[in-house]
Design a protein around this motif. Structure first.
Motif, short mmCIF file in Angstrom:
data_model
loop_
_atom_site.label_atom_id
_atom_site.label_comp_id
_atom_site.label_asym_id
_atom_site.label_seq_id
_atom_site.Cartn_x
_atom_site.Cartn_y
_atom_site.Cartn_z
N SER A 289 -26.61 -35.14 7.27
CA SER A 289 -25.40 -34.48 6.49
C SER A 289 -25.16 -35.13 5.50
O SER A 289 -25.59 -36.35 5.03
N LYS A 290 -24.35 -34.48 4.50
CA LYS A 290 -24.01 -34.99 3.37
C LYS A 290 -23.12 -36.17 3.27
O LYS A 290 -22.27 -36.37 4.34
N PRO A 291 -22.99 -37.02 2.51
CA PRO A 291 -22.12 -38.21 2.63
C PRO A 291 -20.73 -37.52 2.42
O PRO A 291 -20.49 -36.43 1.92
N GLY A 292 -19.52 -38.13 3.03
CA GLY A 292 -18.45 -37.45 3.14
C GLY A 292 -18.18 -36.28 4.11
O GLY A 292 -17.06 -35.73 4.10
N VAL A 293 -19.19 -36.11 5.14
CA VAL A 293 -19.18 -34.85 5.95
C VAL A 293 -17.90 -35.25 6.92
O VAL A 293 -17.60 -36.16 7.23
N VAL A 294 -17.39 -34.31 7.30
CA VAL A 294 -16.28 -34.21 8.10
C VAL A 294 -16.49 -33.22 9.43
O VAL A 294 -17.14 -32.22 9.41
N MET A 295 -16.28 -33.90 10.58
CA MET A 295 -16.67 -33.28 11.95
C MET A 295 -15.57 -33.22 12.55
O MET A 295 -14.69 -33.88 12.78
N LEU A 296 -15.26 -31.76 12.78
CA LEU A 296 -13.83 -31.28 13.55
C LEU A 296 -14.32 -30.84 15.10
O LEU A 296 -15.10 -29.96 15.19
N ASN A 297 -13.61 -31.84 15.99
CA ASN A 297 -14.25 -31.75 17.15
C ASN A 297 -13.26 -31.09 17.99
O ASN A 297 -11.95 -31.18 18.10
N PHE A 298 -13.72 -30.02 18.60
CA PHE A 298 -12.71 -29.06 19.56
C PHE A 298 -13.35 -29.31 21.14
O PHE A 298 -12.84 -28.75 22.01
N THR A 299 -14.54 -30.21 21.12
CA THR A 299 -14.87 -30.00 22.68
C THR A 299 -13.82 -31.03 23.23
O THR A 299 -13.37 -32.12 23.02
N ASN A 300 -13.40 -30.64 24.51
CA ASN A 300 -12.39 -31.28 25.50
C ASN A 300 -13.28 -32.09 26.39
O ASN A 300 -14.38 -32.30 26.43
#
Length: 455
Positions: A134-145
């Motif tokens: 992924s790109k530098p500075g990528v953000v992963m928004l995790n909704f997995t419980n």
């Protein structure tokens, strides 16, 4: 920008697609990828999501794939919402807990730890791909419980691009906005605690503090998720409560209700999904989308009508479910993710609730502890609200469950059976060494395909 949904074959994929595409131009999202390893789900719900996207804005590039590497390559934002093991594994989590006299709620306590044992190793594989492609500075928004344990473990493993997100706190604020006829952005709450264990000590509506007024309003206890609590409990606490606190304040009621119902939430969801999948799998999503949508509405309406019914013994009072492609999307997973993305892209400060390292946000916790608190998003970063003093009762519950989450992270990272027993023993909904030991053995067997190296 490119946005990826890992787990894009879930039954709620159309909701995600609707929200994402409606605000794609505002957020400068030009490409959306729904990725899922479940080919059947990808061929049903992801295809339905693609139809929704095409009807809203066909200029947005929207594609589907089972290839995780292709999906995350050059991605700017990634939403993760996976269910490792499917609904059958969830049913096992819940039934094993109940067989030991423990609440079988999929994200809370013993069942939640079992879910995390499966979720984290798979998310780590995705995180490694994200880190590489992924790109530098990528953000992963995790909704997995369970988002609290998952976020704690991923950050402890060094995946600093991961943020934990849940829509339960913002969902309550949206309900309050409807109560007062206010715009959702005009209702701002100060939230503190942990995922699925959080409190509001302030709610401002159009800049005016309304917490005390809300607590006394009977409408709150009939038309929002606060209906799960006795009014006198809320008055004693002097705080608004996350709906999942029901399981901490009424655990024996929840267990008795589930046993009386004879069916767990996981079993309800499993059976609904089996019926819906069977009916939709014989239909042509592209050529007969309207009829497919009617089938979806029928089955998803059953799911909504059964929400928390088994645990509370009360049927939710909701209008018949209807998926309206053209109505404005408000709230939900995508709404939370988009609020973050929009704030970063615009550079305008925004308030929202995230699962992040506390760094002194709550007294008595470690700076490295992941907490669920209201934050101010500014530019590409955020700052957490600080809570200098919290009353003893909520703080004691937070400390105890945070100890469980720390130990859960350690157990999963170290693949340690003994630490797993410690973490379950510390959880207030387990609270017993003998029970924790027995649960640990049962869950290791239940998850043996994911825990082969545990010692």
């Amino acid at each position: 920008m490119k946005l990826v949904v890992i787990g894009g074959g879930g039954v709620r994929s159309m909701f995600l697609a609707k929200s994402l595409v409606q605000r794609a131009r505002v957020c400068n999202i030009r490409e959306i990828v729904f990725m899922d390893t479940d080919i059947e789900q990808l061929g049903i719900y992801s295809k339905m999501a693609r139809q929704v996207a095409a009807q809203i804005d066909p200029s947005v590039k929207f594609w589907l794939t089972p290839d995780a590497k292709a999906a995350v390559t050059d991605a700017d934002y990634i939403i993760t919402t996976i269910r490792v093991g499917g609904n059958e594994a969830r049913v096992g989590d819940e039934r094993i807990a109940l067989s030991h006299g423990v609440l079988g709620q999929e994200t809370t306590g013993a069942a939640g730890f079992s879910y995390a044992m499966r979720s984290v190793p798979v998310l780590v594989e995705y995180c490694e791909l994200i880190r590489c492609y992924s790109k530098p500075g990528v953000v992963m928004l995790n909704f997995t419980n369970p988002a609290g344990v998952v976020s704690q473990t991923l950050l402890d493993l060094g995946y600093d691009f991961a943020l934990g997100v849940c829509d339960a706190p913002s969902g309550l604020l949206h309900d309050i906005a409807r109560l007062y006829g206010a715009a959702p952005d005009d209702v701002v709450g100060r939230c503190f605690g942990l995922n699925h264990l959080s409190f509001f000590d302030s709610v401002q509506i159009e800049g005016k503090e309304r917490l005390r007024e809300l607590i006394e309003d009977d409408w709150l206890y009939t038309h929002t998720e606060m209906k799960h609590f006795d009014k006198d409990l809320v008055q004693r606490m002097g705080l608004l409560l996350n709906e999942y606190l029901y399981y901490y304040f009424y655990p024996e009621v929840a267990i008795n209700n589930v046993l009386a119902a004879g069916v767990t939430r996981g079993e309800v969801i499993r059976d609904i999904n089996i019926g819906m999948n069977k009916e939709l799998s014989g239909m042509d999503i592209e050529k007969d989308f309207e009829r497919c949508l009617a089938v979806f509405e029928k089955w998803y309406g059953k799911r909504e009508a059964a929400y928390m019914q088994g645990e509370t013994g009360k049927a939710p009072h909701k209008p018949p479910f209807k998926f309206d492609i053209n109505s404005k999307a408000v709230g939900g997973y995508a709404g939370v993710a988009l609020k973050y993305i929009e704030a970063v892209q615009s550079g305008k400060a925004a308030k929202m609730i995230l699962c992040v390292r506390g760094n002194g946000a709550l007294p008595g916790l470690l700076d490295t502890d992941v907490v669920e608190v209201s934050c101010t998003i500014a530019g590409s970063g955020f700052t957490t609200d600080k809570f200098a003093r919290i009353d003893e009762i909520p703080m004691e519950l937070i400390r105890r469950v945070k100890m469980y989450e720390r130990l859960a992270s350690r157990a999963i990272r170290k693949k340690s059976k003994s630490v797993a027993v410690d973490c379950l023993m510390m959880h207030p909904l387990v609270g017993s060494y003998s029970r924790a030991k027995s649960l640990c053995e049962a869950y290791l067997e239940h998850n043996k395909d994911y825990t082969v190296d545990w010692t």
